[in-house]
Design a protein around this motif. Structure first.
Motif, PDB file in Angstrom:
ATOM      1  N   GLU A 196       0.834  -1.212   0.000  1.00 28.86           N
ATOM      2  CA  GLU A 196       0.000   0.000   0.000  1.00 28.86           C
ATOM      3  C   GLU A 196       0.864   1.256   0.000  1.00 28.86           C
ATOM      4  O   GLU A 196       0.540   2.254  -0.653  1.00 28.86           O
ATOM      5  CB  GLU A 196      -0.926  -0.012   1.213  1.00 28.86           C
ATOM      6  N   ASN A 197       1.981   1.204   0.735  1.00 24.91           N
ATOM      7  CA  ASN A 197       2.906   2.339   0.760  1.00 24.91           C
ATOM      8  C   ASN A 197       3.473   2.603  -0.633  1.00 24.91           C
ATOM      9  O   ASN A 197       3.548   3.748  -1.088  1.00 24.91           O
ATOM     10  CB  ASN A 197       4.028   2.064   1.764  1.00 24.91           C
ATOM     11  N   LEU A 198       3.840   1.520  -1.333  1.00 25.20           N
ATOM     12  CA  LEU A 198       4.410   1.666  -2.679  1.00 25.20           C
ATOM     13  C   LEU A 198       3.342   2.114  -3.682  1.00 25.20           C
ATOM     14  O   LEU A 198       3.621   2.913  -4.579  1.00 25.20           O
ATOM     15  CB  LEU A 198       5.039   0.345  -3.116  1.00 25.20           C
ATOM     16  N   GLU A 199       2.137   1.596  -3.524  1.00 24.05           N
ATOM     17  CA  GLU A 199       1.045   2.011  -4.414  1.00 24.05           C
ATOM     18  C   GLU A 199       0.765   3.509  -4.278  1.00 24.05           C
ATOM     19  O   GLU A 199       0.532   4.194  -5.280  1.00 24.05           O
ATOM     20  CB  GLU A 199      -0.214   1.201  -4.096  1.00 24.05           C
ATOM     21  N   SER A 200       0.812   3.996  -3.035  1.00 19.89           N
ATOM     22  CA  SER A 200       0.571   5.424  -2.832  1.00 19.89           C
ATOM     23  C   SER A 200       1.690   6.259  -3.430  1.00 19.89           C
ATOM     24  O   SER A 200       1.467   7.361  -3.935  1.00 19.89           O
ATOM     25  CB  SER A 200       0.414   5.732  -1.343  1.00 19.89           C
ATOM     26  N   SER A 210      11.504   4.591 -10.152  1.00 16.50           N
ATOM     27  CA  SER A 210      11.877   3.700  -9.050  1.00 16.50           C
ATOM     28  C   SER A 210      10.670   3.242  -8.243  1.00 16.50           C
ATOM     29  O   SER A 210      10.668   2.124  -7.695  1.00 16.50           O
ATOM     30  CB  SER A 210      12.890   4.384  -8.125  1.00 16.50           C
ATOM     31  N   ASN A 211       9.627   4.073  -8.162  1.00 15.69           N
ATOM     32  CA  ASN A 211       8.422   3.677  -7.426  1.00 15.69           C
ATOM     33  C   ASN A 211       7.745   2.483  -8.102  1.00 15.69           C
ATOM     34  O   ASN A 211       7.310   1.533  -7.434  1.00 15.69           O
ATOM     35  CB  ASN A 211       7.443   4.847  -7.345  1.00 15.69           C
ATOM     36  N   TYR A 212       7.633   2.542  -9.417  1.00 16.21           N
ATOM     37  CA  TYR A 212       7.038   1.424 -10.166  1.00 16.21           C
ATOM     38  C   TYR A 212       7.876   0.154 -10.007  1.00 16.21           C
ATOM     39  O   TYR A 212       7.339  -0.938  -9.789  1.00 16.21           O
ATOM     40  CB  TYR A 212       6.952   1.768 -11.652  1.00 16.21           C
ATOM     41  N   LEU A 213       9.189   0.298 -10.142  1.00 17.42           N
ATOM     42  CA  LEU A 213      10.072  -0.871 -10.076  1.00 17.42           C
ATOM     43  C   LEU A 213       9.985  -1.556  -8.722  1.00 17.42           C
ATOM     44  O   LEU A 213       9.952  -2.784  -8.642  1.00 17.42           O
ATOM     45  CB  LEU A 213      11.515  -0.445 -10.372  1.00 17.42           C
ATOM     46  N   ALA A 214       9.943  -0.752  -7.649  1.00 18.14           N
ATOM     47  CA  ALA A 214       9.823  -1.327  -6.310  1.00 18.14           C
ATOM     48  C   ALA A 214       8.487  -2.059  -6.157  1.00 18.14           C
ATOM     49  O   ALA A 214       8.417  -3.145  -5.569  1.00 18.14           O
ATOM     50  CB  ALA A 214       9.948  -0.233  -5.251  1.00 18.14           C
ATOM     51  N   LEU A 215       7.424  -1.480  -6.701  1.00 14.52           N
ATOM     52  CA  LEU A 215       6.104  -2.095  -6.607  1.00 14.52           C
ATOM     53  C   LEU A 215       6.044  -3.383  -7.433  1.00 14.52           C
ATOM     54  O   LEU A 215       5.480  -4.393  -6.976  1.00 14.52           O
ATOM     55  CB  LEU A 215       5.036  -1.107  -7.074  1.00 14.52           C
ATOM     56  N   ILE A 216       6.647  -3.380  -8.619  1.00 15.46           N
ATOM     57  CA  ILE A 216       6.709  -4.593  -9.450  1.00 15.46           C
ATOM     58  C   ILE A 216       7.406  -5.713  -8.689  1.00 15.46           C
ATOM     59  O   ILE A 216       6.950  -6.863  -8.658  1.00 15.46           O
ATOM     60  CB  ILE A 216       7.442  -4.314 -10.779  1.00 15.46           C
ATOM     61  N   ALA A 228       1.888  -7.337 -11.012  1.00 15.06           N
ATOM     62  CA  ALA A 228       3.247  -6.937 -11.367  1.00 15.06           C
ATOM     63  C   ALA A 228       3.335  -6.616 -12.857  1.00 15.06           C
ATOM     64  O   ALA A 228       3.931  -5.598 -13.258  1.00 15.06           O
ATOM     65  CB  ALA A 228       4.226  -8.049 -11.008  1.00 15.06           C
ATOM     66  N   PHE A 229       2.749  -7.479 -13.687  1.00 16.37           N
ATOM     67  CA  PHE A 229       2.770  -7.277 -15.137  1.00 16.37           C
ATOM     68  C   PHE A 229       2.014  -5.999 -15.500  1.00 16.37           C
ATOM     69  O   PHE A 229       2.461  -5.184 -16.317  1.00 16.37           O
ATOM     70  CB  PHE A 229       2.149  -8.496 -15.809  1.00 16.37           C
ATOM     71  N   GLU A 230       0.876  -5.803 -14.862  1.00 14.36           N
ATOM     72  CA  GLU A 230       0.058  -4.615 -15.112  1.00 14.36           C
ATOM     73  C   GLU A 230       0.840  -3.334 -14.761  1.00 14.36           C
ATOM     74  O   GLU A 230       0.813  -2.348 -15.500  1.00 14.36           O
ATOM     75  CB  GLU A 230      -1.210  -4.715 -14.259  1.00 14.36           C
ATOM     76  N   THR A 231       1.563  -3.387 -13.635  1.00  9.73           N
ATOM     77  CA  THR A 231       2.353  -2.224 -13.210  1.00  9.73           C
ATOM     78  C   THR A 231       3.502  -1.972 -14.169  1.00  9.73           C
ATOM     79  O   THR A 231       3.837  -0.817 -14.480  1.00  9.73           O
ATOM     80  CB  THR A 231       2.887  -2.440 -11.778  1.00  9.73           C
ATOM     81  N   ALA A 232       4.133  -3.049 -14.645  1.00 12.85           N
ATOM     82  CA  ALA A 232       5.236  -2.904 -15.591  1.00 12.85           C
ATOM     83  C   ALA A 232       4.760  -2.254 -16.889  1.00 12.85           C
ATOM     84  O   ALA A 232       5.430  -1.368 -17.443  1.00 12.85           O
ATOM     85  CB  ALA A 232       5.852  -4.270 -15.874  1.00 12.85           C
ATOM     86  N   LYS A 233       3.601  -2.679 -17.368  1.00 15.18           N
ATOM     87  CA  LYS A 233       3.060  -2.085 -18.595  1.00 15.18           C
ATOM     88  C   LYS A 233       2.667  -0.627 -18.375  1.00 15.18           C
ATOM     89  O   LYS A 233       2.830   0.208 -19.268  1.00 15.18           O
ATOM     90  CB  LYS A 233       1.862  -2.910 -19.074  1.00 15.18           C
ATOM     91  N   GLU A 234       2.196  -0.316 -17.171  1.00 16.48           N
ATOM     92  CA  GLU A 234       1.843   1.069 -16.842  1.00 16.48           C
ATOM     93  C   GLU A 234       3.089   1.949 -16.833  1.00 16.48           C
ATOM     94  O   GLU A 234       3.071   3.090 -17.291  1.00 16.48           O
ATOM     95  CB  GLU A 234       1.145   1.116 -15.477  1.00 16.48           C
ATOM     96  N   LEU A 235       4.194   1.396 -16.287  1.00 18.98           N
ATOM     97  CA  LEU A 235       5.453   2.139 -16.283  1.00 18.98           C
ATOM     98  C   LEU A 235       5.926   2.398 -17.710  1.00 18.98           C
ATOM     99  O   LEU A 235       6.366   3.511 -18.037  1.00 18.98           O
ATOM    100  CB  LEU A 235       6.526   1.371 -15.502  1.00 18.98           C
ATOM    101  N   LEU A 236       5.836   1.395 -18.573  1.00 21.57           N
ATOM    102  CA  LEU A 236       6.263   1.563 -19.954  1.00 21.57           C
ATOM    103  C   LEU A 236       5.416   2.610 -20.667  1.00 21.57           C
ATOM    104  O   LEU A 236       5.921   3.380 -21.493  1.00 21.57           O
ATOM    105  CB  LEU A 236       6.188   0.228 -20.690  1.00 21.57           C
ATOM    106  N   LEU A 247      13.538  -5.669 -17.650  1.00 25.04           N
ATOM    107  CA  LEU A 247      13.975  -6.822 -16.856  1.00 25.04           C
ATOM    108  C   LEU A 247      12.767  -7.623 -16.379  1.00 25.04           C
ATOM    109  O   LEU A 247      12.830  -8.849 -16.261  1.00 25.04           O
ATOM    110  CB  LEU A 247      14.786  -6.346 -15.637  1.00 25.04           C
ATOM    111  N   ALA A 248      11.676  -6.919 -16.092  1.00 28.74           N
ATOM    112  CA  ALA A 248      10.445  -7.582 -15.677  1.00 28.74           C
ATOM    113  C   ALA A 248       9.601  -7.985 -16.880  1.00 28.74           C
ATOM    114  O   ALA A 248       9.110  -9.118 -16.962  1.00 28.74           O
ATOM    115  CB  ALA A 248       9.643  -6.667 -14.761  1.00 28.74           C
ATOM    116  N   LEU A 249       9.444  -7.061 -17.825  1.00 27.48           N
ATOM    117  CA  LEU A 249       8.588  -7.336 -18.984  1.00 27.48           C
ATOM    118  C   LEU A 249       9.053  -8.554 -19.767  1.00 27.48           C
ATOM    119  O   LEU A 249       8.239  -9.349 -20.246  1.00 27.48           O
ATOM    120  CB  LEU A 249       8.563  -6.110 -19.910  1.00 27.48           C
ATOM    121  N   TYR A 250      10.364  -8.710 -19.896  1.00 32.77           N
ATOM    122  CA  TYR A 250      10.921  -9.832 -20.639  1.00 32.77           C
ATOM    123  C   TYR A 250      10.362 -11.161 -20.126  1.00 32.77           C
ATOM    124  O   TYR A 250       9.892 -12.007 -20.892  1.00 32.77           O
ATOM    125  CB  TYR A 250      12.453  -9.789 -20.517  1.00 32.77           C
TER     126      TYR A 250
END
Length: 451
Positions: A196-200, A210-216, A228-236, A247-250
């Motif tokens: 929840e802290n990372l989501e906020s 870095s916030n997205y990466l930590a949450l992923i 995790a996949f959804e967050t990675a795509k959101e970051l992209l 590194l995650a999307l792969y």
């Protein structure tokens, strides 16, 4: 601990400098108090104490500070310096008493408190360290971070997290505080709070990668791959130029059989200047395993390997060598191992692989030359003597084989299998020399060890 600002006293006049507030003693006027005519004596003793301290003669320094105190017990800096001298002498009880006295006389002096705090922290007296650093938090926010760290060490995780929240709100997040936060979350099992802290953070600062990466990472750690996949795509989507997200999307693309996207992400990873070599090798290693099951993508693997920078290339070459070794394509494996050795000539494990492959490929001339050269560099490696002996036997040079094998035997330590191999090669050498008695002797020794 906040970097200490040490109190240097160059003249006794500093004892009456208003900002430091040591006005109890004034050496610039005639004595008019209960010191009588001791001003000169006090001054000489103090200077002598500082001098002895500067040359690390802490016994003499402490002695002179004590004499100063005997003349005037109301000067806080005397106890401060005495405490530091006692600490150097490892007289810790006396050091604590002196530093506490300095603080008692001047409770608002940051430097006195900081020295006492450092003393308690160094002695691992965490309760007293907490008590002291609480007095320091009004001077500088770094002390609050120290306090949070002490709370974590003493397992007061709620207090630690509350402080960390305050600091993050005021100053933004930091790597050091996140380490403390993660320890607290891990110890208390509060993974939901952690996420929840990372989501906020992502919500409040959507442009920070870095916030997205930590949450992923945390979603993945908790087996919530979908999130995790959804967050990675959101970051992209937010940051199309992000390299680290691949590194995650792969891996996510591979898991959903979107091979084209996975290969695209892999190529971004191996060419990235932001991603560490170890991570690149891990990605290549994953793809090597994928290609073992899906050989139609071998060309993409080779292309990705060629993209790796010179700095990272040795590990990727080793991965390719192991890949071809697993396919039993020994010539191709040898090719990659030789390229890897060319980049790191001191890698004994790679050298060993090359020599053993060359034996399998019956390139005995190369084995003999390379192992002879290697023995100059590694004269106590028994395996090299064995390999050299094998090559010499197969080149029909049994006398040289016997010489090298007998030397190598002396270097074997608790390796029965290798010792048996040496005896087998000695038996072969004597057979080539038509010395059947010795050939049988060594053959029997080898057999006994194998049994």
């Amino acid at each position: 601990m906040k970097q200490k600002i040490y109190l240097f006293i160059f003249t006794i006049g500093m004892l009456i400098f208003p900002e430091v507030n040591y006005a109890q003693v004034d050496f610039n006027k005639l004595p008019n108090d209960d010191l009588g005519n001791n001003d000169d004596e006090f001054q000489e003793l103090f200077y002598e104490a500082l001098k002895q301290k500067s040359i690390e003669n802490f016994d003499r320094a402490a002695e002179n500070f004590q004499k100063c105190i005997a003349l005037n017990k109301a000067v806080p800096v005397l106890y401060f310096e005495l405490g530091k001298s006692y600490f150097k002498l490892k007289n810790y009880n006396a050091a604590e008493d002196a530093l506490k006295k300095a603080v008692d006389l001047e409770p608002d002096n940051e430097w006195f408190l900081d020295e006492l705090y450092g003393f308690y922290a160094g002695q691992n007296d965490l309760d007293n360290a907490i008590k002291t650093v609480k007095q320091l938090v009004s001077y500088h926010p770094d002390y609050k971070e120290d306090l949070a760290s002490l709370y974590v060490k003493t397992k007061k995780y709620d207090e630690a997290l509350q402080l960390l929240d305050e600091l993050d709100t005021k100053f933004g997040v930091s790597i050091a505080r996140d380490r403390l936060r993660n320890i607290a979350y891990e110890a208390t099992g509060r993974k939901k709070d952690q996420i929840e802290n990372l989501e906020s953070r992502v919500e409040n600062n959507p442009d920070k990668e870095s916030n997205y990466l930590a949450l992923i990472f945390r979603y993945s750690e908790n087996n919530n791959k979908e999130k995790a996949f959804e967050t990675a795509k959101e970051l992209l989507k937010t940051n199309p130029n992000s390299q680290l997200v691949h590194l995650a999307l792969y891996k996510f693309y591979l898991d959903e059989n979107n091979t084209d996207k996975a290969i695209e992400s892999m190529k971004i990873v191996v060419q990235s200047t932001q991603i560490k070599p170890e991570a690149k090798v891990k990605v290549l290693s994953d793809f090597v395993n994928f290609v073992k099951q899906n050989p139609q993508y071998e060309a993409d693997l080779l292309e990705a390997t060629a993209m790796v920078s010179q700095e990272d290339n040795e590990k990727s070459l080793l991965e390719m060598g192991q890949y071809y070794l697993s396919k039993n394509d020994k010539p191709k494996a040898l090719e990659y191992f030789e390229k890897a050795l060319a980049q790191d000539s001191n890698n004994f494990a790679v050298l060993k692989n090359i020599l053993l492959l060359q034996i399998d490929l019956q390139d005995y001339k190369q084995v003999e030359e390379k192992s002879t050269d290697a023995l100059e560099k590694y004269p106590s490696q028994p395996l090299l003597y064995l390999i050299n002996g094998v090559a010499l036997n197969n080149l029909n040079q049994p006398k040289k084989a016997i010489d090298t094998l007998e030397i190598g035997l002396d270097y074997i330590i608790d390796d029965v299998k290798m010792e048996a191999d040496f005896y087998s090669q000695l038996s072969k050498a004597y057979t080539l020399l038509n010395n059947t008695d010795k050939a049988k002797t060594f053959s029997d020794k080898a057999q006994q060890l194998k049994n």
